[in-house]
Write a protein that holds these residues in place. Structure first.
Motif, mmCIF file in Angstrom:
data_model
loop_
_atom_site.group_PDB
_atom_site.id
_atom_site.type_symbol
_atom_site.label_atom_id
_atom_site.label_comp_id
_atom_site.label_asym_id
_atom_site.label_seq_id
_atom_site.Cartn_x
_atom_site.Cartn_y
_atom_site.Cartn_z
ATOM 1 N N ARG A 155 0.854 -1.183 0.000
ATOM 2 C CA ARG A 155 0.000 0.000 0.000
ATOM 3 C C ARG A 155 0.890 1.233 0.000
ATOM 4 O O ARG A 155 1.637 1.467 0.952
ATOM 5 C CB ARG A 155 -0.923 0.004 1.222
ATOM 6 C CG ARG A 155 -1.843 -1.210 1.284
ATOM 7 C CD ARG A 155 -2.706 -1.207 2.536
ATOM 8 N NE ARG A 155 -3.558 -2.381 2.603
ATOM 9 C CZ ARG A 155 -4.756 -2.476 2.030
ATOM 10 N NH1 ARG A 155 -5.239 -1.432 1.362
ATOM 11 N NH2 ARG A 155 -5.466 -3.583 2.120
ATOM 12 N N SER B 262 -2.209 13.416 -3.493
ATOM 13 C CA SER B 262 -2.522 13.597 -4.908
ATOM 14 C C SER B 262 -2.467 15.050 -5.342
ATOM 15 O O SER B 262 -2.408 15.340 -6.539
ATOM 16 C CB SER B 262 -3.905 13.017 -5.215
ATOM 17 O OG SER B 262 -4.899 13.683 -4.454
ATOM 18 N N ARG C 99 2.739 7.035 -10.602
ATOM 19 C CA ARG C 99 2.356 6.100 -11.670
ATOM 20 C C ARG C 99 3.174 4.825 -11.531
ATOM 21 O O ARG C 99 4.397 4.877 -11.369
ATOM 22 C CB ARG C 99 2.579 6.751 -13.034
ATOM 23 C CG ARG C 99 2.018 5.969 -14.204
ATOM 24 C CD ARG C 99 1.877 6.871 -15.412
ATOM 25 N NE ARG C 99 3.161 7.372 -15.882
ATOM 26 C CZ ARG C 99 3.841 6.844 -16.906
ATOM 27 N NH1 ARG C 99 3.353 5.794 -17.552
ATOM 28 N NH2 ARG C 99 4.981 7.373 -17.289
ATOM 29 N N ILE D 295 -4.324 -3.990 -9.284
ATOM 30 C CA ILE D 295 -3.891 -2.654 -8.863
ATOM 31 C C ILE D 295 -5.128 -1.798 -8.652
ATOM 32 O O ILE D 295 -6.026 -1.767 -9.507
ATOM 33 C CB ILE D 295 -2.988 -1.985 -9.923
ATOM 34 C CG1 ILE D 295 -1.785 -2.887 -10.253
ATOM 35 C CG2 ILE D 295 -2.514 -0.624 -9.432
ATOM 36 C CD1 ILE D 295 -1.045 -2.451 -11.494
ATOM 37 N N GLN D 296 -5.191 -1.119 -7.547
ATOM 38 C CA GLN D 296 -6.331 -0.233 -7.288
ATOM 39 C C GLN D 296 -5.838 1.079 -6.716
ATOM 40 O O GLN D 296 -5.009 1.110 -5.800
ATOM 41 C CB GLN D 296 -7.318 -0.877 -6.310
ATOM 42 C CG GLN D 296 -8.527 0.005 -6.015
ATOM 43 C CD GLN D 296 -9.609 -0.742 -5.273
ATOM 44 O OE1 GLN D 296 -9.903 -1.888 -5.586
ATOM 45 N NE2 GLN D 296 -10.200 -0.094 -4.267
ATOM 46 N N LEU D 297 -6.349 2.157 -7.260
ATOM 47 C CA LEU D 297 -6.076 3.494 -6.754
ATOM 48 C C LEU D 297 -7.316 3.979 -6.022
ATOM 49 O O LEU D 297 -8.404 4.010 -6.598
ATOM 50 C CB LEU D 297 -5.733 4.445 -7.901
ATOM 51 C CG LEU D 297 -5.125 5.795 -7.518
ATOM 52 C CD1 LEU D 297 -3.792 5.616 -6.816
ATOM 53 C CD2 LEU D 297 -4.952 6.664 -8.761
ATOM 54 N N LYS E 235 -4.090 9.715 -1.375
ATOM 55 C CA LYS E 235 -4.500 8.581 -2.196
ATOM 56 C C LYS E 235 -3.670 7.367 -1.786
ATOM 57 O O LYS E 235 -2.597 7.485 -1.198
ATOM 58 C CB LYS E 235 -4.270 8.876 -3.678
ATOM 59 C CG LYS E 235 -5.090 10.030 -4.234
ATOM 60 C CD LYS E 235 -6.528 9.611 -4.489
ATOM 61 C CE LYS E 235 -7.292 10.717 -5.223
ATOM 62 N NZ LYS E 235 -8.705 10.345 -5.437
ATOM 63 N N MET F 234 -2.269 3.666 -3.469
ATOM 64 C CA MET F 234 -2.133 2.697 -4.541
ATOM 65 C C MET F 234 -1.932 1.329 -3.904
ATOM 66 O O MET F 234 -0.952 1.098 -3.189
ATOM 67 C CB MET F 234 -0.951 3.038 -5.451
ATOM 68 C CG MET F 234 -0.758 2.045 -6.596
ATOM 69 S SD MET F 234 0.675 2.424 -7.620
ATOM 70 C CE MET F 234 0.113 3.926 -8.441
#
Length: 649
Positions: free
Chosen positions: A69, A74, A80, A100-102, A116, A118
């Motif tokens: 995590r 942001s 990225r 993958i989850q944002l 945020k 990732m």
């Protein structure tokens, strides 16, 4: 203060055995390599590509990093994922887009931000697997123009290889603390660009296991800092100018009323204490870290007053503005708030990353006061321990400067425990014991007590004191003062009366009834430290003076062996005196803790070995053999009804 920049920092937790540095058999995972490639433009914006590979060493590591995590702000950072995969022997399994989850990070309970997360779920992760990922990070907002910095700290880490290559349109400056000669860096320049290469020369294993009172002094750990600013005198001129404009705004009515109340008293310390205490009543702590120069720029005075909340920057701004309105030379200051000060800014190139907190610095002639408005109580004449004895950057126009906060001394925190024991006998056998007395708290000790009343119920806080005084004895009942003692400006000298009832406090010996003399946990830990196998330093905390006076009524001592002793050392001075009196036996213990820490190179000296031996001889297993004095006294028992009666002040 809130810092939005994302850093790759992994906390390693291993299986615990004996006191030493952890080996790979103890660790849950190890960082095999971390490689950074960084480009900085002429304004201080940067792009960083990082490659990281970790090896999973046990099931704990599999659970810890098999799902990674990565949190970032942001607003200030664009993150990225370029590549991610699991490696098992020669087989590579790439992370798919579905793994993958944002997502938004749930809001902080004490502030707004734009964090945020990732989430990367690595497939086929087993013990022995390697996980790899490559990230690109771009800055979208910076705290100060032409100011960029990065730092690395290698405390509590296990890493084999690190390399960083930096290309910059701004000059680069570096400082490395490398006591074990494990790190190198080099710089070159060409065609108006500046280049720096940093490299870890040897693997680092700095995870310390199973040690009491342990911490690692920053001077003993590898850490480094690179910045585009060499000197602190030119750290943040634009932020200083911005904050100067905010301070010059008219005081809103709510803050003007506080200033006017403070102006009615003549004593300057009282004025400052009124400012902070009344402000604490007016504002609650809640941060807003969105879109304000990475968390370094406070909101306007009007917005703070209208919302009724603020974070450390906002509190510091308001205190600075009100102090100036009273005629003081006041400025905001950035500081690192922690009981461990960490890296000393004075020894490194200029960087905002060292700081995490804001306070007000108020100068009155030759006297300087450091006001932290986020504390629940106000004591301008003192210094909170978590900002004591460290350098702060004072935001005074035009360039600012570094200034050091004062250190805490033993006299700044004094505690006296006065106890009277009355043993109740039944058929010549000791039974319950009534204990009455008071706790006398002075200066920062009194301030800590009152601050605690804003954080937890008074009964809970008082019960912890009773537990401390009772030691290992069973508490049957207890009471302290029942008044609501909360006050923003604590008394410098304060007494907490108490009474409690214990089960039999005497122990059986072959010579008669024994009273085991108290032996506090911190002194015990110092006496039993195994310094031969120790890896870390010892953290003692804020210096203090403590005295415990215990009168055991209607008894006398059997035997002639003296239990008096006195110990002097560079770290603590300790003494015990046992005296006979007409009322019984009096025991007076006194401790003066003089330093915040004991370094490892001090622990392995003959001086510390002698100190340990003295503690053991003086305090360990010390018992008074007692007999009753005269005829059996008629002693009223402490009952639940008597405990509920008010205690006279």
């Amino acid at each position: 203060m809130h810092f939005s920049k994302w850093f790759f920092l992994l906390l390693l937790i291993g299986n615990q055995s004996q006191a030493r540095f952890a080996t790979d058999k103890d660790l849950s995972y190890v960082i095999e390599f971390e490689h950074l490639e960084i480009h900085i433009d002429k304004d201080g914006f940067s792009k960083m590509v990082s490659e990281v590979q970790l090896k999973i060493l046990n099931d704990q590591g599999r659970n810890q990093v098999g799902i990674s995590r990565l949190n970032y702000d942001s607003n200030s950072t664009e993150l990225r994922l370029l590549e991610a995969k699991t490696i098992n022997d020669d087989k590579e399994t790439k992370v798919s887009s579905s793994q993958i989850q944002l997502q938004d990070v749930p809001g902080s309970p004490v502030g707004f931000d734009q964090m945020k997360e990732m989430v990367i779920v690595f497939p086929q992760v087993q013990v022995g697997s390697r996980i790899y990922y490559k990230l690109e990070e771009k800055t979208q907002e910076i705290a100060e123009e032409k100011l960029w910095s990065i730092m690395g700290e290698y405390h509590n880490r296990a890493i084999d290889n690190f390399k960083a290559d930096i290309t910059s349109e701004l000059p680069l400056f570096a400082k490395v603390n490398d006591p074990d000669h494990k790190f190198s860096y080099s710089t070159t320049s060409k065609d108006g660009k500046f280049f720096m290469h940093l490299e870890l020369l040897k693997p680092v294993r700095s995870v310390i296991q199973d040690e009491h009172l342990s911490f690692t002094d920053p001077n003993r750990t590898l850490h480094w800092l690179v910045s585009t600013r060499e000197h602190w005198s030119n750290l943040a001129p634009n932020r200083i100018a911005d904050i100067g404009k905010l301070i010059q705004e008219p005081l809103p009515k709510a803050f003007a009323e506080i200033k006017d109340k403070a102006a009615k008293v003549s004593d300057h310390v009282e004025q400052l204490n009124l400012l902070t205490s009344l402000l604490a009543d007016r504002l609650r702590y809640f941060g807003d870290w969105r879109q304000r120069r990475g968390g370094y720029l406070p909101r306007s005075l009007k917005e703070i007053a209208d919302t009724g909340y603020g974070d450390c920057k906002d509190f510091a701004l308001v205190l600075t503005a009100m102090s100036r309105a009273l005629g003081f030379d006041a400025n905001m200051a950035w500081i690192r708030r922690n009981i461990h000060p960490g890296m000393d800014p004075a020894e490194y190139p200029a960087s905002l990353q060292i700081f995490n907190h804001a306070v007000a610095r108020v100068q009155d002639g030759n006297r300087v006061y450091w006001l932290d408005g986020t504390n629940p109580t106000s004591r301008a004449q003192g210094i909170p321990f978590d900002i004591a004895d460290r350098n702060a950057f004072v935001l005074k126009a035009p360039d600012g400067f570094l200034d050091r906060t004062p250190a805490r001394l033993p006299v700044d925190r004094q505690m006296t425990y006065d106890l009277t024991y009355q043993i109740h006998w039944q058929k010549n056998q000791p039974e319950e014991t009534n204990v009455e007395g008071h706790i006398q708290l002075q200066n920062e000790a009194a301030n800590d007590y009152f601050a605690g009343l804003y954080l937890r119920p008074q009964a809970s806080q008082d019960y912890n004191w009773i537990l401390f005084l009772a030691g290992s004895s069973k508490i049957l009942d207890w009471s302290t003062t029942s008044n609501d003692l909360r006050q923003r400006i604590p008394a410098a000298d304060f007494s907490v009366p108490f009474k409690f009832k214990l089960d039999n406090v005497l122990s059986r010996t072959s010579a008669g009834e024994g009273f085991d003399l108290p032996y506090t946990e911190d002194i015990f830990q110092l006496s039993v430290l195994n310094v031969r196998d120790r890896a870390g330093d010892v953290f003692l905390g804020a210096p203090y003076l403590a005295e415990r006076k215990a009168l055991i009524k209607d008894v006398k001592v059997t035997g002639e062996q003296s239990l008096n002793c006195e110990i002097q050392s560079p770290w603590l001075d300790i003494s015990r005196k046992v005296r006979k009196s007409k009322e019984g036996v009096e025991v007076v213990d006194r401790v003066q803790s003089k330093v915040v820490k004991i370094l490892l190179n001090e622990l392995v000296t003959p001086t510390y070995e002698h100190f340990q031996r003295q503690i053991g001889n003086c305090f360990r297993n010390a018992t008074l053999v007692l007999t009753r004095m005269g005829p059996l006294p008629q002693i009223p028992r402490i009952t639940r009804q008597s405990l509920q009666k008010p205690i006279a002040h």
